[in-house]
Structure formats: structure tokens, C-alpha cells
Write an enzyme that holds these catalytic residues in place. Structure first.
Site, PDB file in Angstrom:
ATOM      1  N   ASP A 222       0.968  -0.989   0.092  1.00 52.63           N
ATOM      2  CA  ASP A 222       0.310   0.253  -0.403  1.00 52.63           C
ATOM      3  C   ASP A 222       1.306   1.530  -0.267  1.00 52.63           C
ATOM      4  O   ASP A 222       0.132   2.485  -0.020  1.00 52.63           O
ATOM      5  CB  ASP A 222      -1.252  -0.033   1.335  1.00 52.63           C
ATOM      6  CG  ASP A 222      -1.925  -1.389   1.178  1.00 52.63           C
ATOM      7  OD1 ASP A 222      -2.016  -1.386   0.365  1.00 52.63           O
ATOM      8  OD2 ASP A 222      -2.210  -1.562   1.625  1.00 52.63           O
ATOM      9  N   HIS A 339      -9.445  -2.237  -2.234  1.00 53.01           N
ATOM     10  CA  HIS A 339      -8.156  -2.724  -3.529  1.00 53.01           C
ATOM     11  C   HIS A 339      -8.910  -4.021  -4.831  1.00 53.01           C
ATOM     12  O   HIS A 339      -9.930  -4.422  -3.698  1.00 53.01           O
ATOM     13  CB  HIS A 339      -7.310  -2.364  -2.614  1.00 53.01           C
ATOM     14  CG  HIS A 339      -6.933  -1.798  -1.122  1.00 53.01           C
ATOM     15  ND1 HIS A 339      -5.934  -2.240  -0.437  1.00 53.01           N
ATOM     16  CD2 HIS A 339      -6.873  -0.729  -1.511  1.00 53.01           C
ATOM     17  CE1 HIS A 339      -5.865  -0.940  -0.004  1.00 53.01           C
ATOM     18  NE2 HIS A 339      -6.272  -0.227  -0.466  1.00 53.01           N
ATOM     19  N   ASP A 341      -6.247  -5.816  -5.675  1.00 50.48           N
ATOM     20  CA  ASP A 341      -5.986  -6.919  -5.386  1.00 50.48           C
ATOM     21  C   ASP A 341      -6.492  -8.110  -4.428  1.00 50.48           C
ATOM     22  O   ASP A 341      -6.478  -9.160  -4.302  1.00 50.48           O
ATOM     23  CB  ASP A 341      -4.358  -6.881  -4.623  1.00 50.48           C
ATOM     24  CG  ASP A 341      -4.475  -5.779  -3.524  1.00 50.48           C
ATOM     25  OD1 ASP A 341      -5.267  -5.850  -2.706  1.00 50.48           O
ATOM     26  OD2 ASP A 341      -3.405  -6.158  -2.898  1.00 50.48           O
ATOM     27  N   CYS A 520      -1.313  -7.894   0.012  1.00 50.23           N
ATOM     28  CA  CYS A 520      -1.124  -6.475   0.658  1.00 50.23           C
ATOM     29  C   CYS A 520      -0.180  -5.900   1.469  1.00 50.23           C
ATOM     30  O   CYS A 520       0.344  -5.292   1.782  1.00 50.23           O
ATOM     31  CB  CYS A 520      -2.478  -6.568   1.568  1.00 50.23           C
ATOM     32  SG  CYS A 520      -3.746  -7.104   0.222  1.00 50.23           S
TER      33      CYS A 520
END
Length: 537
Positions: A222, A339, A341, A520
Site C-alpha cells: 500500500d 482494493h 487486489d 497487501c
């Protein structure tokens, strides 16, 4: 004889009489205009120069483009007249250079003196004894400027002209088909399994980051996004896009960069939302869509209908301005973290015509596998943290099923349609990954993963060049140490390309329960494609 010759001379002269306006008039009344003397030939050329943005810190005094140039500069692009062009310029001639842009993003230097561009004037004249090379410096990625050059004689008349088209290479985000060079993850209490997996498989290609240094901020993906810029000669410029989230990992970009690394931020920390974290910023592998080739893939990111809750407008505009990876947005407002992902990724597939597969979360696949299991199969991880003692408990939760079926029909199916449209994909390019989501994990009606999101994985090459996938362990089994008994692991293993080395890793405590997964918490630096990517538009 002499008299005859004189008579002939008179006959020859009679037809041509000189008029008062310097035209010749023959005996038939026709006029022939005398030609004006031709001006000496001047220079004529059109040249395109391509270079890298000078946004690193070679001098050690800050961003190079914001400071005077030094001998350490290595992003300047030099231009000189050819010997043939020089031969056309006389000692009393001038070259007049003029920038067409009123707000240029370049600087032009001559012998260390700024003569054109940002912080200078829009035009400059060069005398004969000053003629020599000039150095061009770019202050932005994928910028284009034009310098018009007039060749003037001693009377100030233009006898030749030239054009310099100046372009800088674009910033290009990495995709999963590019070889990985190095992997980073933060080492902290509770994520020992992931750190050990990286150390064991990747060895020197992995660096654990200090939990103390970065305040146990584990979300390494991130914080930064690795990118590159390449000039036509293949010269590489490493770039780190530093996010505006500014948490414990805020110093990371500077810590892992050198003077030659460009560290760039778009946006203000005061405006940051979850959409500005870079688990929400990805690039597909190369694709061709409706006849348009995207050799570097396309950027995609999660967004919300509310502009104040989407990717920073400044960053979105900057990415769009690079042209070559034409970004598109996907609605991620249905997720707590929001997000891309969390439900999608790409993996290499050497046997696929496109060279990759899109992995996408799929609810139906999860229920199909659960319904094929023995209902009394114990689920220790889910019993402890979610209250589902066994498979039957999940299957009997009608509210959970309704939620997930609605997500599949109204959200995930639409997302698949978006990927197909924007990337030119069909069903054969997609692997459906069994997934379930839980309701209101963040208290605002949005959702998070119930089963660890296996799409939230990392693609990385080891020292021998083998491609490895580090995948969250789903723990859909009674014996936690027996991965061979897990039908979710078996299902995904059978679907993935056989030449990939798979590692299902326990990320439950630190990542999954923190509403994230392996991707992440990891960042990967990759080798760029050797192509400048300068769009020919």
C-alpha cells in the site's frame, strides 16, 4: 569582309532592346524578366530527441530539475548540428531558437548556462562563434516540447529553418509477467510463516523490513509502487511512486532508493482515502484490445462514484497522461478496504496464447467445493474467529449465502465483464478462484474476505529463475498442518499453470484478520521491458 561582319553584328543586336525597367524587349514585343539573385542555402532539418525526466537527485541537493545542472547529471540529452549543416552557416549568421510552448516542462542549457525553457525566456539567439551543442533536460514524464530554429543571414532574413521535437519517456508501472528482482515484506510478530517462506525460497532476493523502524505497518504494497522509465538506448530509470497514505511505512521510499532513483508523489496526505493505497493500483500484462496494442499492459484501480473517495485525482491524471497504459477504473466501494487486489490478479501462463491468466474471486466455485465436502468437517480457524465450527455451519448460514450470491451476480460478474471489455479477454483467459466474503466487517455495509483471498498472492522469481506463487492458505480443513487434505488448495493447484511453483502460506493472524492478505503485505521490484514506450501520437 570587315563591312559584312559589322553588318551582321548590327543584325544580332537589333532584336534585343534594353527597356528602362531592366527588362529585355525583343522585336516581337515579348518581355523576359531577369531573375533576382538567389539567397545562400540555409539549414533544413527536423529532428526528434527522446530522453528521461531529470527528476532524480544526482547532485545530492534535491530534485535535479529544480536545481542548476552539475557534472553529475546523466539525464541530459545533447543535440548538435551536423558538419554539413555547420558548413552552411557563415560568420555573420545567427540561429534563433524559439520554444512553441508558453509553459514548458523542459530546460535547455548551453555550456552550463540556461538559455531556454522553465525559468528562462522563450527564445534565444546564437551567434556564429557560439554555435555548438545544447543540452536538453526534461522536467516531467511523457512530455513533448518543440523548438523552432531559424537560420538568419546578415540582414536578418530567414534562409533556413529546423525543428527539434523533444519527448521524454513515460512512467510505466510493472506487471506480473516481468521478472522480479527483489521482494520486500515487514517482519513482525505473527507473520513468521510468510517471512520464512520468502527467506527459504527467494534467499538473497528477499529483504525483511524492520517492524520497529516502520511502526509495525505491515501493508508494504500500500505504501509504494515500483515503476520504470526507459529511453530508446535502453537506459533504465527506476521510479518509486510514494503514496499519500503516510503511515508507519512513510520513510520506506527514501530508505530503499538511491540518488539515481526518482521518488515521486501525487496528491496531498490530508486528502488520502483507502483508495490511495497501492493494493488498489495494478497493471495487467500486455494486451491487444479492439486492434489497439498495449505492450506494457493497462493500469487499473478501484474507485467510488464519489470523487472524494477515489484514487487521488492528481495521481489518476498523471497516470492517464502517460498514455501507453491507458488506465481504467473498477468499482471497489463494496469492499471495506476497497482494493482491486482483494478479488483479482494475473499470473504467467506460458501455454496460454496471451501468456497469462486472470485470477478472479468466484462465489459459486466456493459453494460447489463446500457442498462436495463432508458437512461435519471441522474448521478450527473459522470456529475460533468467525463462529463457523464446521462446513455445515457455513452452508446453513442463509444470510451469508444470500450476501455472496448477490455479490456474485451484481458485483463480481460485472467486474469480469469490465476486465473482458477493457483487456480483450474471454473465458479461456480466466481462472475462477473459490472465495467467500462476509458482511459488514467494517461497520459501514461493506465487505471483507471470509476465506483468505487466494487471488491476493505474490508472483516472484527465485535465484534460479523459477516463478513462484505465494498464496494465502485458505484453511478449509480439519487438520491445519495437512494442506493435502484441503479441497480449496487442490482445486486452485489443478487450475493454475503446472510450471509455477506454488506455496500456500499461513497469513491468517497478521494479514487475513487485518483485512488483507499476502499481496497487501509485500512489494516486488521488477525488471522493466526494454522499450521506451514513447507514444507516437
Amino acid at each position: 569582309m570587315k563591312a559584312m561582319r559589322a553588318a551582321l553584328d548590327v543584325l544580332v543586336l537589333i532584336p534585343l532592346l534594353l527597356s528602362c525597367d531592366n527588362t529585355f524587349v525583343d522585336n516581337r514585343g515579348k518581355q523576359e524578366q531577369s531573375q533576382a539573385p538567389l539567397l545562400p542555402k540555409g539549414i533544413e532539418f527536423s529532428v526528434e530527441l527522446i530522453g528521461l525526466a531529470n527528476l532524480d537527485n544526482d547532485s545530492g541537493g534535491g530534485i535535479d530539475f529544480e536545481n542548476p545542472i552539475t557534472e553529475a547529471e546523466d539525464e541530459l540529452v545533447r543535440w548538435e548540428l551536423t558538419p554539413d549543416q555547420l558548413s552552411l552557416i557563415e560568420t555573420d549568421h545567427l540561429l534563433e531558437l524559439k520554444l512553441e510552448s508558453t509553459d514548458p516542462s523542459i530546460r535547455v542549457w548551453k555550456n552550463g548556462t540556461l538559455i531556454l525553457g522553465k525559468g528562462s525566456k522563450p527564445s534565444h539567439s546564437i551567434k556564429y562563434d557560439e554555435i555548438g551543442g545544447i543540452d536538453v533536460e526534461f522536467g516531467e514524464f511523457n512530455t513533448k516540447e518543440v523548438i523552432s530554429i531559424s537560420h538568419l543571414n546578415a540582414n536578418g532574413e530567414s534562409i533556413g529553418k529546423g525543428s527539434l521535437t523533444l519527448r521524454s519517456a513515460p512512467l510505466i508501472l510493472n506487471h506480473h509477467l516481468q521478472p522480479s528482482e527483489h521482494v520486500y515484506a515487514l517482519e513482525t510478530e505473527g507473520n513468521e510463516a510468510l517471512i520464512e517462506a520468502y527467506k527459504s525460497v527467494l534467499k538473497t532476493k528477499f529483504t525483511p523490513l524492520s517492524g520497529t523502524r516502520y511502526q509495525d505497518d505491515v501493508w508494504v504494497q500500500d505504501e509504494i509502487e515500483f515503476a520504470t522509465s526507459i529511453d530508446p538506448s535502453g537506459k533504465r530509470q527506476d521510479i518509486i511512486v510514494d503514496s499519500i497514505r503516510d503511515r508507519g511505512l512513510a520513510p520506506l521510499a527514501k530508505d530503499i532508493s538511491t540518488k539515481q532513483t526518482v521518488v515521486r508523489t501525487w496528491g496531498l496526505p490530508s486528502t488520502a482515502t483507502t483508495f490511495d493505497s497501492f493494493g488498489n493500483l495494478e497493471a495487467s500484462p500486455p494486451v491487444t484490445v479492439d486492434g489497439v496494442n498495449y505492450p506494457f499492459g493497462r493500469i487499473y484501480y478501484g474507485a467510488n462514484d464519489n470523487p472524494s473517495e477515489s484514487l487521488s485525482e492528481l495521481l489518476a491524471e498523471a497516470l492517464s497522461a502517460q498514455v501507453v497504459q491507458k488506465p481504467f477504473a473498477i468499482d471497489t466501494s463494496w469492499l471495506c478496504v476497497g482494493h482491486v487486489d482483494e478479488f483479482s490478479t494475473f499470473v504467467p501462463d506460458t501455454n496460454s496464447p496471451k501468456g497469462f491468466k486472470l485470477l478472479i474471486s468466484d462465489i459459486n466455485e466456493a459453494y460447489k467445493l463446500l457442498e462436495a465436502m463432508s458437512a461435519d468437517t471441522m474448521l478450527p480457524q473459522y470456529a475460533r474467529d468467525f463462529g463457523y465450527e464446521n462446513v455445515e455451519a457455513i452452508l446453513d448460514d442463509q444470510a451469508l449465502r444470500t450476501l455472496n450470491e448477490n455479490l456474485q451476480e451484481n458485483i463480481l460478474d460485472q467486474i469480469v465483464g469490465t476486465f473482458k471489455k477493457e483487456l480483450g479477454l474471454d473465458d479461456t483467459d480466466i481462472i475462477k478462484v473459490p472465495s467467500l466474503f462476509e458482511d459488514e466487517l467494517c461497520g459501514d455495509g461493506a465487505h471483507g474476505a471470509l476465506i483468505p483471498g487466494m487471488v491476493n498472492l505474490v508472483v516472484a522469481d527465485d535465484e534460479e529463475g523459477a516463478t513462484n506463487l505465494f498464496i494465502p492458505d485458505p484453511f478449509i480443513r480439519a487438520e491445519l498442518t495437512d494442506q493435502a487434505s484441503d479441497p480449496f488448495i487442490k482445486d486452485l493447484t489443478e487450475k493454475l499453470p503446472s510450471d509455477l511453483d506454488l506455496h500456500f502460506v499461513d497469513d491468517w493472524t497478521v494479514y487475513h484478520m487485518g483485512m488483507g492478505e499476502i499481496h497487501c503485505g509485500t512489494n516486488v521490484k521488477r525488471t522493466p521491458m526494454q522499450n521506451s514506450g514513447v507514444p507516437r501520437t
